[in-house]
Design an enzyme around this catalytic site. Structure first.
Site, PDB file in Angstrom:
ATOM      1  N   SER A  22       0.847  -1.194   0.011  1.00 28.45           N
ATOM      2  CA  SER A  22      -0.141  -0.082  -0.099  1.00 28.45           C
ATOM      3  C   SER A  22       0.712   1.188   0.224  1.00 28.45           C
ATOM      4  O   SER A  22       0.614   2.248  -0.751  1.00 28.45           O
ATOM      5  CB  SER A  22      -0.819   0.038   1.264  1.00 28.45           C
ATOM      6  OG  SER A  22      -1.912  -1.033   1.209  1.00 28.45           O
ATOM      7  N   ARG A  26       1.731   4.232  -3.170  1.00 26.20           N
ATOM      8  CA  ARG A  26       1.294   5.634  -2.646  1.00 26.20           C
ATOM      9  C   ARG A  26       2.520   6.470  -2.790  1.00 26.20           C
ATOM     10  O   ARG A  26       2.586   7.840  -3.302  1.00 26.20           O
ATOM     11  CB  ARG A  26       0.730   5.783  -1.259  1.00 26.20           C
ATOM     12  CG  ARG A  26      -0.549   5.386  -1.221  1.00 26.20           C
ATOM     13  CD  ARG A  26      -1.114   5.180   0.035  1.00 26.20           C
ATOM     14  NE  ARG A  26      -2.567   4.619   0.341  1.00 26.20           N
ATOM     15  CZ  ARG A  26      -3.042   3.826   0.019  1.00 26.20           C
ATOM     16  NH1 ARG A  26      -2.274   2.750  -0.294  1.00 26.20           N
ATOM     17  NH2 ARG A  26      -4.421   3.228   0.292  1.00 26.20           N
ATOM     18  N   GLY A  94      -5.586  -3.796  -8.006  1.00 26.25           N
ATOM     19  CA  GLY A  94      -6.685  -2.950  -7.701  1.00 26.25           C
ATOM     20  C   GLY A  94      -6.328  -1.625  -7.000  1.00 26.25           C
ATOM     21  O   GLY A  94      -6.942  -0.558  -7.139  1.00 26.25           O
ATOM     22  N   ARG A 122     -13.378  -6.710 -11.476  1.00 22.89           N
ATOM     23  CA  ARG A 122     -13.709  -6.449 -10.002  1.00 22.89           C
ATOM     24  C   ARG A 122     -14.582  -4.773 -10.166  1.00 22.89           C
ATOM     25  O   ARG A 122     -14.268  -3.929 -11.228  1.00 22.89           O
ATOM     26  CB  ARG A 122     -12.315  -6.016  -9.185  1.00 22.89           C
ATOM     27  CG  ARG A 122     -11.789  -7.294  -9.054  1.00 22.89           C
ATOM     28  CD  ARG A 122     -10.487  -7.309  -8.294  1.00 22.89           C
ATOM     29  NE  ARG A 122     -10.544  -6.873  -6.819  1.00 22.89           N
ATOM     30  CZ  ARG A 122      -9.491  -6.531  -6.410  1.00 22.89           C
ATOM     31  NH1 ARG A 122      -8.142  -6.548  -6.718  1.00 22.89           N
ATOM     32  NH2 ARG A 122      -9.811  -5.824  -5.154  1.00 22.89           N
ATOM     33  N   SER A 167     -13.782   1.021   2.305  1.00 21.82           N
ATOM     34  CA  SER A 167     -12.334   0.866   1.674  1.00 21.82           C
ATOM     35  C   SER A 167     -11.634   2.054   1.431  1.00 21.82           C
ATOM     36  O   SER A 167     -11.675   3.114   1.356  1.00 21.82           O
ATOM     37  CB  SER A 167     -13.044   0.649   0.055  1.00 21.82           C
ATOM     38  OG  SER A 167     -12.061   0.910  -0.906  1.00 21.82           O
ATOM     39  N   GLN A 169      -9.038   1.976  -0.527  1.00 17.99           N
ATOM     40  CA  GLN A 169      -8.846   2.542  -1.915  1.00 17.99           C
ATOM     41  C   GLN A 169     -10.034   3.725  -2.392  1.00 17.99           C
ATOM     42  O   GLN A 169      -9.328   4.517  -3.133  1.00 17.99           O
ATOM     43  CB  GLN A 169      -9.018   1.255  -2.949  1.00 17.99           C
ATOM     44  CG  GLN A 169      -8.104   0.296  -2.758  1.00 17.99           C
ATOM     45  CD  GLN A 169      -8.104  -0.954  -3.304  1.00 17.99           C
ATOM     46  OE1 GLN A 169      -9.063  -1.121  -4.164  1.00 17.99           O
ATOM     47  NE2 GLN A 169      -6.973  -1.783  -3.189  1.00 17.99           N
ATOM     48  N   ASP A 319      -6.961  -8.336   4.080  1.00 16.21           N
ATOM     49  CA  ASP A 319      -6.142  -9.122   3.194  1.00 16.21           C
ATOM     50  C   ASP A 319      -5.971 -10.492   3.889  1.00 16.21           C
ATOM     51  O   ASP A 319      -5.158 -11.170   3.233  1.00 16.21           O
ATOM     52  CB  ASP A 319      -5.022  -8.332   2.695  1.00 16.21           C
ATOM     53  CG  ASP A 319      -5.393  -7.132   1.726  1.00 16.21           C
ATOM     54  OD1 ASP A 319      -6.548  -7.202   1.200  1.00 16.21           O
ATOM     55  OD2 ASP A 319      -4.714  -6.123   1.856  1.00 16.21           O
ATOM     56  N   LYS A 346     -12.407  -9.382  -3.982  1.00 15.50           N
ATOM     57  CA  LYS A 346     -10.653  -9.383  -4.046  1.00 15.50           C
ATOM     58  C   LYS A 346     -10.214  -9.937  -5.230  1.00 15.50           C
ATOM     59  O   LYS A 346     -10.870 -10.135  -6.108  1.00 15.50           O
ATOM     60  CB  LYS A 346     -10.437  -9.952  -2.781  1.00 15.50           C
ATOM     61  CG  LYS A 346     -10.923  -8.992  -1.549  1.00 15.50           C
ATOM     62  CD  LYS A 346     -10.137  -7.694  -1.369  1.00 15.50           C
ATOM     63  CE  LYS A 346     -10.562  -6.807  -0.379  1.00 15.50           C
ATOM     64  NZ  LYS A 346      -9.988  -5.386  -0.504  1.00 15.50           N
TER      65      LYS A 346
HETATM   66  C1  S3P Z   1      -5.576  -1.357  -0.216  1.00 19.75           C
HETATM   67  C2  S3P Z   1      -7.066  -1.341   0.675  1.00 19.75           C
HETATM   68  C3  S3P Z   1      -7.657  -2.597   0.541  1.00 19.75           C
HETATM   69  C4  S3P Z   1      -6.894  -3.877   0.302  1.00 19.75           C
HETATM   70  C5  S3P Z   1      -5.788  -3.664  -0.727  1.00 19.75           C
HETATM   71  C6  S3P Z   1      -4.846  -2.630  -0.305  1.00 19.75           C
HETATM   72  C7  S3P Z   1      -4.870   0.131  -0.110  1.00 19.75           C
HETATM   73  O1  S3P Z   1      -8.778  -2.616  -0.256  1.00 19.75           O
HETATM   74  O2  S3P Z   1      -7.689  -5.018   0.225  1.00 19.75           O
HETATM   75  O3  S3P Z   1      -5.084  -4.957  -0.696  1.00 19.75           O
HETATM   76  O4  S3P Z   1      -3.598   0.081  -0.484  1.00 19.75           O
HETATM   77  O5  S3P Z   1      -5.822   1.041  -0.012  1.00 19.75           O
HETATM   78  P1  S3P Z   1      -9.985  -2.111  -0.152  1.00 19.75           P
HETATM   79  O6  S3P Z   1      -9.893  -0.416  -0.249  1.00 19.75           O
HETATM   80  O7  S3P Z   1     -10.770  -2.325  -1.530  1.00 19.75           O
HETATM   81  O8  S3P Z   1     -10.706  -2.515   1.172  1.00 19.75           O
END
Ligand code: S3P
Length: 441
Positions: A22, A26, A94, A122, A167, A169, A319, A346
C-alpha cells in the site's frame, strides 16, 4: 508453475519484511505528482507496484532505480500529468487502478485503462461514481469494469462523500482527486480503514484534517495544495509478514523474527486475532519509516483455539482472511468470520477460494454470504491436496504455509501470482526452513 510445500519440523530464523505494498503504490504516485525529486528505499518490487511505476512514467514522471528497492522519482509538479501514449495496464492491481484513477482525474487528459482478467472482473463504479460527480468522464459513461477510458478535468468540483464500502482505496481516490478540486473535498468512513494516504500526504507537505463525527471519521483535503518531494524508507508489509507469522505459529517448533514491520492499528487485525487464538506474538520498537511506526515482531508456536472473530477487526485484516483460515484449520474448535462480504470482490472471490483451499486439504469449512466457518482439526490437518489459486496471490501463499505443517504435502496449481505482492516469498520461507519445491503435485 506448480509448487509443492512439504511438511517440516520447524520454521526458525529472521527475515526482513518486504516493503509495504500500500505504501509503495502511494510513494510512487505522490512522488510522481510532487515538485522535485523524491527518493525511496525499501520499495516493494512486486508486479503490482511495477505497474504503478510504469503508469507514473506514462503520465510524465521520471523514475530511476539505483539498487534493489531504491528508487528516485522526479515528479511532474506544476506541469501536471499528460495524456499517456498508450493504454495504462494495471495488471492484477486494484490499489494501483483505483488510486491512479483518482490521481489522473484532476488533469486535462484522457487515458485508456485496462487490467488482467481478475482485475477486469472487479467493481470500479465505487471509485468512478465519486470521480464522475467531481467532473471526470468515463467512456462508457456508466463504466464499472475495466477496460474503459477516463477523461480527467483540471477544474474538478469538490465533494463530500461517504463511500458505501469500508475501502481505503475508495477513500484515497477521492482525497487524491480532491487535491486538484476547487474547495474542500471530504470522505467520511463509518469504519476506519488503512490511513496510509493521510499519513503519507502529510509527509509530502499536504494538510489533511480528520474530524470524528457520529457518522465516522471525516477526512478533508483543501484543493490546490502542492506536494513537495521527500526522501524516505518504506515500512515492512504486515500483510505479507502475516504468512511468515502464521508459518511460525503452526510449526511444531516455530520461532520467527520479522524485522522492520509496520505497526499500525488499521493493519494489525490478523495479529490481534492470532494472539486471541493463543499464538505467541511479541514486538519491540524499531524506529519509524514514512510516518509509520516500525517494530521487530517475534512469532512462536502455540496451541490454537477457534474464535468468533469480532466484526470490528475486519477492515484491519481485510487481506489476511485466507491466512487466518489456515490458523483456524490448526486450531481446536470452530472459527467464525462474519461481516466480511468485501472478500467476495478481492483478487478472487476469497470466501469461496478460502473455503475450497481448506476443503482440498481435508479441513471442514463452509461458506457464509459474508464470511466462512472453519471446523479446526485441533492439530495438523490432513493436507495432501491440490489447491486452485484462482489467480490470487494470497490463496497461493496461504496454501503453501498450510503445507509446511500439515500431515501430507500441499500443492498449488499456479504460483506465478505470488510475484504481484511478495516476489521473495518462497525464498524467505526456504530461508526459515520450509521445503517448497517445484514440480508436479
Ligand atoms: C488497499 C486497500 C484494501 C486492500 C488492498 C490495499 C490500499 O482494499 O484490500 O490490498 O492500499 O488502499 P479496499 O480498499 O478495497 O478494501
Amino acid at each position: 508453475m506448480t509448487l509443492v510445500s512439504h511438511p517440516v519440523r520447524a520454521l526458525r530464523g529472521a527475515v526482513r519484511a518486504p516493503g509495504d505494498k500500500s505504501c509503495s503504490h502511494r510513494a510512487l504516485i505522490f512522488g510522481a505528482l510532487a515538485e522535485g525529486r523524491s527518493r525511496f528505499a525499501g520499495l516493494l518490487e512486486g508486479d503490482d507496484v511495477r505497474r504503478t511505476a510504469a503508469a507514473m512514467q506514462a503520465l510524465g514522471a521520471e523514475l530511476e532505480q539505483s539498487g534493489p528497492g531504491d528508487w528516485a522519482v522526479r515528479g511532474v509538479g506544476a506541469a501536471g500529468f499528460r495524456t499517456p501514449a498508450g493504454p495504462i495496464d494495471f495488471g492484477n492491481s486494484g490499489t494501483g487502478a483505483r488510486l491512479i484513477m483518482g490521481a489522473l482525474a484532476g488533469f486535462d487528459l484522457e487515458a485508456d485503462l485496462q487490467g488482467d482478467e481478475s482485475l477486469s472482473s472487479r467493481p470500479m463504479a465505487r471509485v468512478l461514481d465519486p470521480l464522475r460527480r467531481m467532473g471526470a468522464v468515463s467512456e462508457p459513461a456508466d463504466a464499472d469494469r475495466l477496460p474503459f477510458r477516463l477523461r480527467g478535468r483540471s477544474t474538478l468540483s469538490a465533494i463530500d462523500y461517504a463511500p458505501a464500502q469500508a475501502s481505503a482505496q475508495v477513500k484515497s481516490a477521492i482525497l487524491i482527486a480532491g487535491l486538484r478540486a476547487e474547495g474542500a473535498t471530504s470522505a467520511t468512513e463509518a469504519k476506519p480503514t488503512r490511513d496510509h494516504t493521510e499519513r503519507m500526504l502529510r509527509g509530502f507537505g499536504v494538510e489533511v484534517s480528520v474530524r470524528r463525527t457520529d457518522a465516522g471519521d471525516t477526512i478533508t483535503v483543501e484543493g490546490g495544495q502542492k506536494l513537495s518531494a521527500i526522501e524516505t524508507a518504506l515500512p515492512g508489509d504486515p500483510s505479507s509478514a502475516a504468512f511468515l507469522t502464521a508459518a511460525a505459529i503452526i510449526s511444531p517448533a516455530g520461532e520467527v523474527l520479522i524485522e522492520r514491520l509496520m505497526s499500525n492499528d488499521r493493519r494489525d487485525g490478523f495479529y490481534q486475532a492470532a494472539a486471541a487464538m493463543g499464538a505467541h506474538i511479541g514486538a519491540e520498537e524499531a524506529g519509524e519509516a514514512a510516518g509509520e511506526r516500525l517494530i521487530d515482531l517475534t512469532a512462536a508456536a502455540g496451541a490454537l483455539r477457534g474464535v468468533a472473530l469480532p466484526e470490528r477487526l475486519v477492515p484491519s485484516m481485510i487481506d489476511e482472511f485466507p491466512i487466518l483460515a489456515v490458523l483456524a484449520a490448526f486450531a481446536e474448535g470452530e472459527t467464525v468470520v462474519s461481516g466480511a462480504e468485501e472478500l467476495r470482490v478481492k483478487e478472487s472471490d476469497r470466501v469461496t477460494a478460502t473455503v475450497d483451499m481448506l476443503r482440498a486439504c481435508g479441513v471442514e469449512a463452509e461458506e457464509r454470504p459474508d464470511g466462512f466457518v472453519v471446523q479446526g482439526c485441533g492439530g495438523p490437518p490432513p493436507g495432501g491436496g491440490l489447491v486452485e489459486t484462482r489467480h490470487d496471490h494470497r490463496i497461493a501463499m496461504s496454501a503453501l504455509v498450510l503445507g509446511t505443517a500439515a500431515e501430507a504435502p500441499v500443492a498449488i496449481d499456479d504460483a506465478s501470482m505470488i510475484a504481484t505482492s511478495y516476489p521473495d516469498f518462497a525464498d524467505h520461507m526456504r530461508a526459515l526452513g520450509a521445503d517448497i519445491r517445484h514440480g508436479a503435485p
